[in-house]
Design a protein around this motif. Sequence first.
Motif, PDB file in Angstrom:
ATOM      1  N   THR A  88      -9.573  32.491  59.343  1.00  0.00           N
ATOM      2  CA  THR A  88      -8.715  32.745  58.578  1.00  0.00           C
ATOM      3  C   THR A  88      -7.973  34.360  58.545  1.00  0.00           C
ATOM      4  N   LEU A  89      -6.943  34.404  58.565  1.00  0.00           N
ATOM      5  CA  LEU A  89      -6.329  35.885  58.637  1.00  0.00           C
ATOM      6  C   LEU A  89      -5.547  36.015  57.488  1.00  0.00           C
ATOM      7  N   VAL A  90      -5.784  37.092  56.809  1.00  0.00           N
ATOM      8  CA  VAL A  90      -5.192  37.678  55.561  1.00  0.00           C
ATOM      9  C   VAL A  90      -4.625  39.025  55.806  1.00  0.00           C
ATOM     10  N   GLU A  91      -3.337  39.283  55.838  1.00  0.00           N
ATOM     11  CA  GLU A  91      -2.384  40.553  56.084  1.00  0.00           C
ATOM     12  C   GLU A  91      -1.752  41.068  54.788  1.00  0.00           C
ATOM     13  N   PRO A  92      -2.396  41.875  53.892  1.00  0.00           N
ATOM     14  CA  PRO A  92      -1.443  42.437  52.856  1.00  0.00           C
ATOM     15  C   PRO A  92      -0.706  43.730  53.563  1.00  0.00           C
ATOM     16  N   PHE A  93       0.671  43.812  53.013  1.00  0.00           N
ATOM     17  CA  PHE A  93       1.154  45.023  53.651  1.00  0.00           C
ATOM     18  C   PHE A  93       2.070  45.545  52.391  1.00  0.00           C
ATOM     19  N   ILE A  94       2.174  46.871  52.464  1.00  0.00           N
ATOM     20  CA  ILE A  94       2.991  47.697  51.554  1.00  0.00           C
ATOM     21  C   ILE A  94       3.862  48.816  52.185  1.00  0.00           C
ATOM     22  N   ASN A  95       5.026  49.160  51.950  1.00  0.00           N
ATOM     23  CA  ASN A  95       5.854  50.127  52.463  1.00  0.00           C
ATOM     24  C   ASN A  95       6.359  50.988  51.228  1.00  0.00           C
ATOM     25  N   TYR A  96       6.321  52.323  51.242  1.00  0.00           N
ATOM     26  CA  TYR A  96       6.975  53.191  50.401  1.00  0.00           C
ATOM     27  C   TYR A  96       7.818  53.998  51.142  1.00  0.00           C
ATOM     28  N   ASN A  97       9.287  53.830  50.615  1.00  0.00           N
ATOM     29  CA  ASN A  97      10.295  54.552  51.397  1.00  0.00           C
ATOM     30  C   ASN A  97      10.511  55.743  50.967  1.00  0.00           C
ATOM     31  N   LEU A  98      10.500  56.899  51.921  1.00  0.00           N
ATOM     32  CA  LEU A  98      10.752  58.240  51.813  1.00  0.00           C
ATOM     33  C   LEU A  98      12.363  58.591  52.224  1.00  0.00           C
ATOM     34  N   ASP A  99      12.463  59.907  52.217  1.00  0.00           N
ATOM     35  CA  ASP A  99      13.930  60.168  52.613  1.00  0.00           C
ATOM     36  C   ASP A  99      14.185  60.312  54.298  1.00  0.00           C
ATOM     37  N   ASN A 100      15.316  60.172  54.644  1.00  0.00           N
ATOM     38  CA  ASN A 100      15.726  60.450  56.077  1.00  0.00           C
ATOM     39  C   ASN A 100      14.857  59.271  57.181  1.00  0.00           C
ATOM     40  N   GLY A 101      14.780  58.121  56.501  1.00  0.00           N
ATOM     41  CA  GLY A 101      14.041  57.273  57.537  1.00  0.00           C
ATOM     42  C   GLY A 101      12.663  57.231  57.428  1.00  0.00           C
ATOM     43  N   TRP A 102      11.888  58.040  56.873  1.00  0.00           N
ATOM     44  CA  TRP A 102      10.497  58.030  56.692  1.00  0.00           C
ATOM     45  C   TRP A 102       9.994  57.065  55.629  1.00  0.00           C
ATOM     46  N   TYR A 103       8.834  56.602  55.921  1.00  0.00           N
ATOM     47  CA  TYR A 103       8.017  55.668  54.794  1.00  0.00           C
ATOM     48  C   TYR A 103       6.657  55.895  55.126  1.00  0.00           C
ATOM     49  N   LEU A 104       5.827  55.425  53.866  1.00  0.00           N
ATOM     50  CA  LEU A 104       4.471  55.347  54.067  1.00  0.00           C
ATOM     51  C   LEU A 104       3.825  53.623  54.392  1.00  0.00           C
ATOM     52  N   ILE A 105       2.861  53.436  54.880  1.00  0.00           N
ATOM     53  CA  ILE A 105       2.814  51.951  55.324  1.00  0.00           C
ATOM     54  C   ILE A 105       1.220  51.691  55.239  1.00  0.00           C
ATOM     55  N   SER A 106       0.879  50.622  54.565  1.00  0.00           N
ATOM     56  CA  SER A 106      -0.585  50.126  54.804  1.00  0.00           C
ATOM     57  C   SER A 106      -0.483  48.466  55.126  1.00  0.00           C
ATOM     58  N   ASP A 107      -0.899  48.226  56.337  1.00  0.00           N
ATOM     59  CA  ASP A 107      -0.758  46.739  56.776  1.00  0.00           C
ATOM     60  C   ASP A 107      -2.177  46.297  57.533  1.00  0.00           C
ATOM     61  N   MET A 108      -3.005  45.974  56.415  1.00  0.00           N
ATOM     62  CA  MET A 108      -4.357  45.711  56.872  1.00  0.00           C
ATOM     63  C   MET A 108      -4.633  44.262  57.254  1.00  0.00           C
ATOM     64  N   VAL A 109      -5.095  43.999  58.598  1.00  0.00           N
ATOM     65  CA  VAL A 109      -5.322  42.796  59.111  1.00  0.00           C
ATOM     66  C   VAL A 109      -6.711  42.234  58.821  1.00  0.00           C
ATOM     67  N   ILE A 110      -6.997  41.322  57.870  1.00  0.00           N
ATOM     68  CA  ILE A 110      -8.354  41.015  57.599  1.00  0.00           C
ATOM     69  C   ILE A 110      -8.472  39.727  57.819  1.00  0.00           C
ATOM     70  N   THR A 111      -9.602  39.455  58.659  1.00  0.00           N
ATOM     71  CA  THR A 111     -10.069  38.485  59.453  1.00  0.00           C
ATOM     72  C   THR A 111     -11.366  37.661  58.983  1.00  0.00           C
ATOM     73  N   TYR A 112     -11.487  36.274  58.835  1.00  0.00           N
ATOM     74  CA  TYR A 112     -12.798  35.727  58.611  1.00  0.00           C
ATOM     75  C   TYR A 112     -13.078  34.621  59.614  1.00  0.00           C
ATOM     76  N   ASN A 113     -14.325  34.762  60.242  1.00  0.00           N
ATOM     77  CA  ASN A 113     -14.674  33.864  61.192  1.00  0.00           C
ATOM     78  C   ASN A 113     -15.589  33.253  60.764  1.00  0.00           C
ATOM     79  N   TRP A 114     -15.240  31.727  60.295  1.00  0.00           N
ATOM     80  CA  TRP A 114     -16.106  30.877  59.591  1.00  0.00           C
ATOM     81  C   TRP A 114     -17.227  30.234  60.496  1.00  0.00           C
ATOM     82  N   GLU A 115     -16.880  30.550  62.114  1.00  0.00           N
ATOM     83  CA  GLU A 115     -18.055  30.033  62.744  1.00  0.00           C
ATOM     84  C   GLU A 115     -19.113  30.903  63.065  1.00  0.00           C
TER      85      GLU A 115
END
Length: 276
Positions: free
Chosen positions: A191-218
């Motif tokens: 299973t892969l779960v990827e929550p993401f959030i972007n916060y826009n700043l001025d002049n094309g800049w932005y902050l980001i969090s993009d966490m790729v969480i995985t769970y290997n059942w085997e």
Amino acid sequence: MKYAIRMTICSLAITLGWASSSNAQSELGSAVQNPISSLISVPFKFSFDNGASNGDANVLSINPVFPVTVGDWNLVSRFIVPLYDAPGGVAGLPGNPGIGDPSQTGRATGLGDINYTLFFSPVKPVNGWIWGLGPSITADTATDERLGSGKWSGGLSAVALNQPGWGTYGGLVRHLWSFAGDSSRQDVNQTLVEPFINYNLDNGWYLISDMVITYNWEAPSGDRLLLPVGGGVGKITKWGSQPVNLRAEAYYNVERPSSAPEWQVGFTVQLLFPKG
């Protein structure tokens, strides 16, 4: 790979002084932050994994996105094409969930398993939400058994997001099961779960969090979860006439398989091809 790091850092530094239209940046920013938008793009993500017990790994992931609009629907094809320089026994990665044999030694360099996902998404948001759903398949394409699962895997992927004025928030989920391949290799059930959030700043800049969480059942019970925490900064700009999205991020794995890295640092150069 060191050359690639230097080139990426230099490109980021040079671009900081370049300016472009704020309206164009805003429009591109919304499209870039939507993984199932109608924007054609080709991201090149350079990742550097540090702190694993058996050595560090370098990854170049090429992830082209090709959308097609058919009536009221967008059909969005997304590829993940990973190239590795990694030690043997690398812990299960999002694109290659079956990897992981700490007894292997030496380094391996080459192509990993390629993943393809086709999202079906309404052209117009539904109650303010953009969503997509579709099949996902990972092919047994690794050029070295240490860089892939040895399996063909399939499953479903879904994504949903909202884009208020300040940015974007949402998430992507995917589950894969193996259905063919080397019978001596571990089955894929991840299973892969990827929550993401972007916060826009001025002049094309932005902050980001993009966490790729995985769970290997085997995997053994203590080695199933990979949970990174972190984020970074990005900028929409142009190289000459070519629109690009640049990102720099760092993540710490607060929970990880025993042979997984502690840290991951990534730089992304995403070529953008807006319509018109």
